[in-house]
Design an enzyme around this catalytic site. Structure first.
Site, mmCIF file in Angstrom:
data_model
loop_
_atom_site.group_PDB
_atom_site.id
_atom_site.type_symbol
_atom_site.label_atom_id
_atom_site.label_comp_id
_atom_site.label_asym_id
_atom_site.label_seq_id
_atom_site.Cartn_x
_atom_site.Cartn_y
_atom_site.Cartn_z
ATOM 1 N N LYS A 117 0.939 -1.238 -0.125
ATOM 2 C CA LYS A 117 0.012 0.050 -0.153
ATOM 3 C C LYS A 117 0.984 1.167 0.124
ATOM 4 O O LYS A 117 1.651 1.471 0.978
ATOM 5 C CB LYS A 117 -1.058 -0.053 1.099
ATOM 6 N N LYS B 283 -2.132 -1.338 -3.969
ATOM 7 C CA LYS B 283 -3.166 -0.205 -3.790
ATOM 8 C C LYS B 283 -2.183 0.830 -3.703
ATOM 9 O O LYS B 283 -1.202 0.979 -3.289
ATOM 10 C CB LYS B 283 -3.668 -0.376 -2.388
HETATM 11 C C1 PBG Z 1 -7.529 2.849 5.707
HETATM 12 C C2 PBG Z 1 -7.638 2.770 4.281
HETATM 13 C C3 PBG Z 1 -7.606 3.921 3.156
HETATM 14 C C4 PBG Z 1 -8.071 3.429 2.181
HETATM 15 C C5 PBG Z 1 -8.410 2.020 2.360
HETATM 16 N N1 PBG Z 1 -8.424 1.834 3.769
HETATM 17 C C6 PBG Z 1 -7.171 5.056 3.163
HETATM 18 C C7 PBG Z 1 -5.857 5.570 3.900
HETATM 19 O O1 PBG Z 1 -4.943 4.768 3.866
HETATM 20 O O2 PBG Z 1 -5.708 6.761 4.183
HETATM 21 C C8 PBG Z 1 -8.212 4.081 0.781
HETATM 22 C C9 PBG Z 1 -9.201 3.667 -0.280
HETATM 23 C C10 PBG Z 1 -9.597 4.503 -1.393
HETATM 24 O O3 PBG Z 1 -8.997 5.646 -1.820
HETATM 25 O O4 PBG Z 1 -10.367 4.120 -1.946
HETATM 26 N N2 PBG Z 1 -6.350 2.843 6.267
HETATM 27 ZN ZN ZN Z 2 -5.856 3.499 8.150
#
Ligand code: PBG
Ligand code: ZN
Length: 329
Positions: A196, A249
């Protein structure tokens, strides 16, 4: 000019049936996972300005909404909760009467076989919007992991079908696996947000989930976008610790990483087509600048071609409708 011999790749492009016959990649209903936002507020259907077509649903309405998703043939949803109260430790994230356990109960009443996946993180539940417990301005890794494991067990006890840790703390997959096993959930799968990146594409999500950090950013735990080898190491650690499915992601800006992981690991691979990717497509198509259906299906196909088995996407209901129309033709 006269050729005795000429390669003619166009031979197989002339006829639409032949094109169908030799198509290498397909988007299927079974590939889709739909992200949904559930709020504690009864009766709510709150629109999200930066994500047209997406809503925060009241916990009492989530069952009926999921029923519609199930009826479209989408196999799974992933849930994000908006709690009534936030505190420094994100207590509502691991409360048995929290918004997610209640949502799971509703969904299980309304849907026969929908796979309910829960996002496991603290940022929607902390007053400061960070993904873990703080000491000063830095996140305490090991203390946070303990809370995440409690959150995962609470979701399992409420009846979810899979947990998906999205926090990027070190060692969380292993500890969550161990705590699930100890609580008699040895068969609860973990889909890990393994790779991520710290991305500008999460902007609209943070409006939707009310989870923007009050100060600073998430660079101390999410990955640095230029890094590729690190993604391999990160995925390897998660698989070692017991991740059943790994995820990349965001999606479109990281297709190279998806392909690299596909070549290297033999576990199921998911990709998150995140909020900012969705908002871009929506904004341009609302202005008539692009053909929404065509562009969305091209994006979905790109994920499959890069090697994804599963696609988390806010476009899922539209994609399902388009796939279903195709079958009826
Ligand atoms: C929480 C989380 C996030 C997303 C999924 N789980 C946001 C972040 O890390 O700030 C992002 C999903 C999206 O942008 O569609 N940790
Ligand atoms: Zn988070």
């Amino acid at each position: 000019m006269q050729y005795d011999f000429l390669h003619r790749p166009r031979r197989l492009r002339m006829n639409s049936r032949i094109r169908d016959m030799i198509r290498e990649n397909h988007v299927r209903l079974d590939d889709l996972i739909y992200p949904m936002f559930v709020t504690y507020e009864a009766g709510a259907q709150k629109s999200i300005a930066s994500m047209p077509g997406c809503f925060q649903w009241g916990v009492d309405r989530i069952g009926e909404q999921c029923r519609q998703i199930e009826d479209l043939g989408i196999p799974a949803v992933i849930l994000f909760g908006i709690p009534e109260e936030k505190d420094e430790r994100g207590s509502q994230a691991y409360s048995e009467s929290g918004v997610i356990p209640r949502a799971i109960e509703q969904i299980k009443k309304s849907c026969a076989s929908l796979v309910v996946i829960t996002d496991v993180c603290l940022c929607e539940y902390t007053s400061h919007g960070h993904c873990g417990m703080l000491e000063g301005e830095s996140i305490l890794n090991d203390e946070t992991v303990e809370l995440l494991a409690r959150e995962a067990v609470v979701h399992a006890q409420a009846g979810c079908d899979m947990v998906a840790p999205s926090d990027m703390m070190d060692g969380r997959v292993g500890i969550i696996r161990q705590e699930l096993d100890d609580a008699d959930f040895a068969y609860m799968p973990i889909m890990s947000y393994s790779v991520k990146y710290s991305s500008g594409y999460y902007g609209p999500f943070r409006d939707a989930a009310e989870s923007a950090p009050a100060f600073g950013d998430r660079r101390s735990h999410q990955m640095d976008p230029p890094n590729r080898m690190e993604a391999m190491r990160q995925a390897e650690l998660d698989i070692d610790e017991g991740a059943d499915i790994i995820m990349v992601k965001p999606g479109l800006p990281y297709l190279d990483i998806l392909r690299d992981l596909r070549s290297r690991f033999d576990v199921p691979l998911a990709v998150y087509n995140v909020s900012g990717e969705y908002s871009q497509v929506k904004a341009a198509s609302e202005r008539g600048w692009i053909d929404e259906k065509r562009v969305v299906m091209e994006n979905m196909t790109a994920f499959k071609r890069a090697g994804a088995d599963l696609i988390l996407t806010y476009h899922a209901p539209d994609v399902a409708r388009w796939l279903n129309e195709q079958c009826e033709q």
